[in-house]
Write an enzyme that holds these catalytic residues in place. Structure first.
Site, PDB file in Angstrom:
ATOM      1  N   GLU A   1       1.431   1.557   0.541  1.00  0.00           N
ATOM      2  CA  GLU A   1       0.552   0.980   1.039  1.00  0.00           C
ATOM      3  C   GLU A   1       0.019   0.511  -0.739  1.00  0.00           C
ATOM      4  OE1 GLU A   1      -3.073   2.187   3.206  1.00  0.00           O
ATOM      5  OE2 GLU A   1      -1.664   2.377   4.835  1.00  0.00           O
TER       6      GLU A   1
ATOM      7  N   ASP B   1      -8.680  -2.543   0.207  1.00  0.00           N
ATOM      8  CA  ASP B   1      -7.230  -3.193   0.697  1.00  0.00           C
ATOM      9  C   ASP B   1      -7.608  -4.594   0.325  1.00  0.00           C
ATOM     10  OD1 ASP B   1      -6.602  -0.591   1.610  1.00  0.00           O
ATOM     11  OD2 ASP B   1      -7.001  -1.607   3.512  1.00  0.00           O
TER      12      ASP B   1
END
Length: 332
Positions: free
Chosen positions: A302, A253
Site C-alpha cells: 500500500e 491514505d
C-alpha cells in the site's frame, strides 16, 4: 682508615639487603614495593544498543593498581566522576549516579551518556525502543494506544473504546466529504500539512483521502467487505475492527490526480508517490506496508498508506529499509 670505610660500606650493604620492601594492602591484596595506578575501567550495567523507557543504567569505575612484582589489586569507585547526558529532558540522574530513562520517552530517541573520571572518558549511545511484549496485555490488546510508536497489526489490537482525544480537522486538500476521516491527531495533522506543503513547493500535488476511522466505522467497513467479497479478500486488504492503524488517528491514505484520486498500487510509480516514499520520513511518516513485506506486515503493498511515528523513529526505519515490526524485533 680505609679498612674502616670498607667495613662500614659492607655493613650498610648487608643492612640494606636485609631491609624488607615496603608493604601496602589495597582492597585486601598485599602489594610489595612501589604501587602505581595502571588502568581505569569505566563500566555500565547495560551495554545493549536499545534501551526501554523506565530502565535504569548504573555505572562503576574500577581502578587497577600494580606493584613492582606485577601483583594487581582492584578498587571500586562509586563517586567522584561526572555524568553528562546530551538530552537531559529524557532521563533522571539519580542520587546514586545511575540514570533512569523517563517513562514517556518514545521509541527512536537517541541518548548519549558520557562518564568522565580523572583523564578517562566513557561514551555510550542508546536508542530508546519499547519492548513489543511490554506494550501488550495477555489478551493481545495494546496498553499504550496513544503513543506515537504504538504498533498496531493483526495480532496487536487497539482497545475497542479507544478514541484519540486530540483529533483535529485536516488543513490539506481532501478527496472525500466524510468529516470523520478528514481528521488526524494534531501532531500528525501538522506533520501532514508540512509534508504536503513541501511537496507543493517541489511541484507535487497530494490529496488526503482517508485518515481517522473509529472502531465502529472500521467494523462496518470490514464486515461489509466480508459480505461482499468474502473472508479471504477482506483479511488480505482490510483490517478487522480494533486492528486498523486508522483508529490511532496517526495514519493517512493519500492519493493524487495521476491515479484519479483512488487508492492504487500505481501511486507508488507516480512522481508524487516516489517523492513521498523518499521524503515522508523527514516529516515523521513511514510507508507502513511496503512492497515485498506482505508476509511481515500482514497486508498487500500500500504505497498510499503512511503512518506518523515521529521524525526520529521514521528516519531510523527508513534508513534501515525495514518495516516497523522488523525494526522493533532487532536484537537488543
Amino acid at each position: 682508615m680505609k679498612k674502616t670505610i670498607i667495613l662500614c660500606l659492607l655493613i650498610m650493604l648487608i643492612l640494606s639487603s636485609c631491609t624488607k620492601p615496603q608493604q601496602t594492602t589495597i582492597n585486601g591484596v598485599s602489594m610489595t614495593g612501589k604501587v602505581l595506578l595502571s588502568q581505569v575501567n569505566i563500566n555500565t550495567s547495560y551495554e545493549n544498543r536499545f534501551i526501554e523507557p523506565n530502565q535504569t543504567i548504573s555505572f562503576n569505575i574500577e581502578e587497577i593498581y600494580q606493584d613492582e612484582r606485577g601483583n594487581e589489586a582492584e578498587v571500586l569507585v562509586t563517586e567522584g566522576f561526572t555524568i553528562e547526558v546530551d538530552k537531559e529532558n529524557l532521563v533522571n540522574i539519580n542520587e546514586d549516579n545511575s540514570i533512569t530513562v523517563l517513562g514517556d520517552v518514545l521509541s527512536g530517541e537517541d541518548i548519549v551518556i558520557i562518564i568522565e573520571y580523572k583523564d578517562n572518558k566513557h561514551k555510550t549511545n542508546y536508542t530508546v525502543r519499547k519492548g513489543l511484549e511490554s506494550t501488550l496485555n495477555e489478551d493481545g490488546v495494546i496498553i499504550n494506544p496513544s503513543d506515537y510508536d504504538a504498533i498496531v497489526n493483526k495480532s496487536r489490537s487497539l482497545p475497542a473504546d479507544y478514541i484519540p482525544n486530540d483529533l483535529v480537522k485536516l488543513r490539506v486538500p481532501t478527496q472525500l466529504q466524510n468529516p470523520e476521516i478528514n481528521q488526524l491527531r494534531k501532531v500528525a495533522a501538522d506533520a501532514l500539512f508540512d509534508l504536503f506543503e513541501q511537496g507543493k513547493k517541489e511541484g507535487y500535488t497530494l490529496v488526503a483521502r482517508s485518515g481517522y476511522r473509529s472502531y465502529l466505522t472500521q467494523q462496518s467497513l470490514y464486515y461489509g467487505n466480508v459480505e461482499s467479497k468474502g473472508q479471504a479478500h477482506a483479511d488480505k486488504y482490510s483490517a478487522p475492527p480494533g486492528k486498523s492503524e486508522h483508529q490511532t488517528g496517526l495514519a493517512m491514505d493519500i492519493t493524487s490526480a495521476d491515479v484519479a484520486f483512488q487508492l492504487s498500487t500505481d501511486f507508488g510509480h507516480t512522481e508524487e508517490g516516489i517523492w513521498v516514499n523518499e521524503n515522508a520520513h523527514k516529516f515523521g511518516f513511514i510507508i507502513r506496508y511496503p512492497k515485498g513485506k506482505e508476509s511481515i506486515v500482514g497486508y498487500e503493498y500500500e504505497p498510499w498508506h503512511i503512518r506518523y511515528v515521529g521524525v526520529e523513529l521514521a528516519t531510523k526505519i527508513f534508513e534501515s529499509d525495514l518495516t516497523m515490526e522488523e525494526y522493533f524485533e532487532l536484537p537488543m
